[in-house]
Design a protein around this motif. Structure first.
Motif, PDB file in Angstrom:
ATOM      1  N   ILE A 271      49.070   5.283 -40.275  1.00 22.24           N
ATOM      2  CA  ILE A 271      49.500   6.571 -39.699  1.00 22.24           C
ATOM      3  C   ILE A 271      48.279   7.397 -39.304  1.00 22.24           C
ATOM      4  CG2 ILE A 271      50.710   8.731 -40.187  1.00 22.24           C
ATOM      5  CD1 ILE A 271      52.505   7.087 -42.114  1.00 22.24           C
ATOM      6  N   SER A 273      45.431   6.380 -38.361  1.00 26.63           N
ATOM      7  CA  SER A 273      44.803   5.836 -37.153  1.00 26.63           C
ATOM      8  C   SER A 273      45.463   6.402 -35.893  1.00 26.63           C
ATOM      9  CB  SER A 273      44.870   4.303 -37.153  1.00 26.63           C
ATOM     10  OG  SER A 273      46.180   3.858 -36.847  1.00 26.63           O
ATOM     11  N   MET A 274      46.691   6.893 -36.012  1.00 27.99           N
ATOM     12  CA  MET A 274      47.387   7.472 -34.859  1.00 27.99           C
ATOM     13  C   MET A 274      47.297   9.001 -34.872  1.00 27.99           C
ATOM     14  SD  MET A 274      50.765   4.998 -34.691  1.00 27.99           S
ATOM     15  CE  MET A 274      51.331   4.934 -36.386  1.00 27.99           C
ATOM     16  N   LEU A 275      46.695   9.567 -35.915  1.00 22.53           N
ATOM     17  CA  LEU A 275      46.699  11.024 -36.088  1.00 22.53           C
ATOM     18  C   LEU A 275      45.308  11.626 -35.903  1.00 22.53           C
ATOM     19  CD1 LEU A 275      48.724  13.294 -36.952  1.00 22.53           C
ATOM     20  CD2 LEU A 275      47.752  13.058 -39.244  1.00 22.53           C
ATOM     21  N   VAL A 277      42.378   9.284 -36.517  1.00 25.43           N
ATOM     22  CA  VAL A 277      41.553   8.081 -36.422  1.00 25.43           C
ATOM     23  C   VAL A 277      40.703   7.883 -37.687  1.00 25.43           C
ATOM     24  CG1 VAL A 277      39.908   6.733 -35.075  1.00 25.43           C
ATOM     25  CG2 VAL A 277      41.557   8.214 -33.906  1.00 25.43           C
TER      26      VAL A 277
END
Lengths: 410, 410
Positions: A271, A273-275, A277
């Motif tokens: 999560i 990594s999508m918020l 990094v």
């Protein structure tokens, strides 16, 4: 808390018994430079002299779970008696991101719900709101979570088709109540959580700020035998606020849709990594250096700060007792935490945002209306007082002004 | 991208034509120390000599929208010809948080949808996934967005009851395609977006890495006359990756539920207060110092880096032409971007994750299967090649190995 910030900006000369900021008297930018160099030297040694690799670890994009996870694990061992696999730690942008990541992982469908002792920290309400997760309030007591109410709320929620996933709780010197749970209360909470099959999200920003010489009560996580507790850590109060570094220890085993195994920490990293990094490696290096320079003990690194907070707490409690004697009518009362940044005062009238503005304008003092910690907007007769960042003379003047405000409205 | 990271970790000796990391040859920790001091001195001067206030600005909790917003606005004026109100800027934890905040604000109900040119940056897919926002793919062309397809997708989505809010687009040296849009194409896109009444989310990490001497094409935001463009900025490639500082310029007017006015930036700040509270002021100070030391021009501060990226691009294009001559059958082709970090190669076979692993294991070279940028998992005959972080000898060896892999499978 936008309204509170606006009031504070409009009345810059008001003394703030509202802001929960750490004490600034020991701030030191030279220490930041030193921490950075300490961490660099540590990496160079760890990488067998490879200076370029050390440099890139600090300045390049980095590992999503963070670069100081091993140092954080040693800190948890030294200061909390928690044995943590470094791979179960995700270093985050302050503790707030840790709360968000955890709730985002737990909210699988719109039936998933969060339990929280209310009044509770606004950041927990905020993160729950961001992930569209309903927050089910659980009653607080002067000794911590009301476990009978917890069981009732979980039962009712399940009957209503909801899936309560976890209870958010601050067991040490809670924000806003100042309340700490005893060891027995913690053990009971762990038992009840196991019976109800819910996780405990333990947030612990203030645990090191108890009375000197008094043994610390063990954290829920250090008492946890079956991976029931997700531990949310912050370096904002014990490290450097301006680094914005926190972490989450999430060693729960998770079964993936494909049948494979993973940990909750791995899910949180996905999560993240999508918020964001990764968490700034420069900021992590600063905190890493501080950990290295203090033998991984932030408890001992914060000796001077703890003395300030304890002295401020005593001064506020003594000052309130002098200004609001017990025989006075109407009687004004407050609780008596033994540490932390906050206490709660009960007034003989509703103290909402409108009266806060009056207090700021006419009396030059700020405090926090408690309704902000309930999430329902209903005004209440209680206010939170904070004293962490004030000098002694500010505390005296602030309490004088507060007394003037209370007498004008009681 | 977890699978790609795993492959890279399993084959540490493989040369990576996959990683989009900035060049590391100029990394310098002494510069970080200097930037921090430059920014401190700037604050002391700005605060009329108040050193404690300057110190607290860097080390204490800070303004949610950030502390270097005025410096970022000056940078936008100097480097992009964008006139920005500093209050419309939110400094974020890298550009990824900026994308998340924007999508979280735009997703009001589950009817709200994001448009994106595909193939497109995985971070946009990821953020859309986190906020449960469907992503509607729009066709790409060798010259940028296919505006006829954009209009058709918006029309169909509205017929289906969806509300397409914005198009995510990288107009300069896009990731992954390397494609840049001409000025005329940008003006047409702005016209079409106005007709369709959608926002444009302009992401611009690579804009400074074009050919030397060639005038830069204006950003969408600098051509924007009616607040149609939300500008997403990153200092990861032009500042220091390890600072993790980005920003969003969101000057759109928003009408609040209570009828009051606000800007989109204020909305994003409110979301950020529940997500990461604020971006590390220490990390912001490092970027602020770099801006101050370079007269706010990161375009000129990155002269050496741009030369490396341009030389690498030429070396890759020349190297591919030598290794895959035009007369060969089957013919291998690739596009020819004039800047940025990436290009796309078309192979005569499907190149998915399975073949990537073969390539890593048997040929010692990594590349990125393009299906990762489509979000549908369907293998494709194209791969992304990246060359930003490589030294000349690594490029030669990498291309040799790539040629070996291609010939073994063509």
């Amino acid at each position: 808390m936008n309204f509170l910030n606006e009031v504070a900006q409009h009345y810059p000369d008001a003394i703030s018994l509202a802001a929960g900021r750490p004490y600034e008297g020991f701030f030191d930018l030279d220490a930041v430079h030193r921490h950075l160099e300490t961490y660099r030297a540590h990496l160079v040694a760890e990488f067998g002299g490879d200076t370029q690799r050390a440099l890139c670890t600090i300045l390049q994009y980095g590992r999503t779970k963070g670069i100081i996870h091993e140092l954080v694990a040693r800190h948890l061992a030294v200061d909390e008696g928690i044995t943590a696999d470094p791979e179960s730690i995700v270093v985050t942008v302050g503790c707030q991101e840790a709360v968000y990541l955890t709730l985002r992982a737990l909210r699988v469908t719109d039936r998933d719900a969060l339990l929280a002792v209310v009044p509770s920290y606004v950041g927990a309400h905020g993160a729950a709101q961001l992930v569209d997760m309903p927050l089910l309030p659980v009653k607080d007591t002067p000794h911590g979570v009301d476990v009978a109410d917890l069981a009732a709320v979980v039962r009712d929620a399940r009957t209503a088709g909801l899936r309560p996933r976890a209870l958010y709780v601050i067991p040490d010197f809670a924000n806003p109540s100042g309340v700490s749970m005893s060891r027995e209360a913690r053990e009971e909470l762990l038992r009840v959580a196991a019976e109800l099959d819910i996780l405990l999200l333990e947030d612990n920003p203030y645990g090191f700020f108890g009375a000197e010489g008094e043994p610390a009560v063990p954290t829920l996580k250090s008492l946890d035998r079956d991976r029931r507790v997700v531990y949310l850590g912050s370096f904002a109060k014990t490290g450097i606020p301006g680094a914005r570094v926190g972490y989450v220890l999430a060693d729960q085993r998770v079964v993936l849709p494909d049948g494979g195994g993973s940990t909750l920490a791995d899910q949180l990293a996905k999560i993240k990594s999508m918020l964001t990094v990764n968490t700034s490696p420069i900021a992590q290096a600063v905190i890493g250096g501080k950990l290295l320079e203090n033998g991984f003990s932030l408890r001992s690194a914060n000796t001077a700060e703890r003395r300030v907070y304890q002295a401020n707490l005593r001064q506020v409690l003594d000052g309130l007792a002098r200004r609001f004697p017990a025989h006075e009518v109407p009687r004004i009362i407050w609780n008596t935490p033994t540490g932390g940044f906050f206490l709660v005062m009960s007034l003989p009238f509703e103290a909402g945002d409108d009266l806060l503005e009056v207090s700021a304008r006419e009396h030059g003092v700020l405090w926090t209306p408690m309704h902000h910690f309930y999430g329902d907007g209903r005004p209440r007769r209680t206010i939170r007082l904070s004293f962490s960042h004030l000098r002694p003379e500010e505390i005296e003047a602030g309490l004088d002004r507060l007394a003037g405000f209370v007498r004008a409205h009681a």
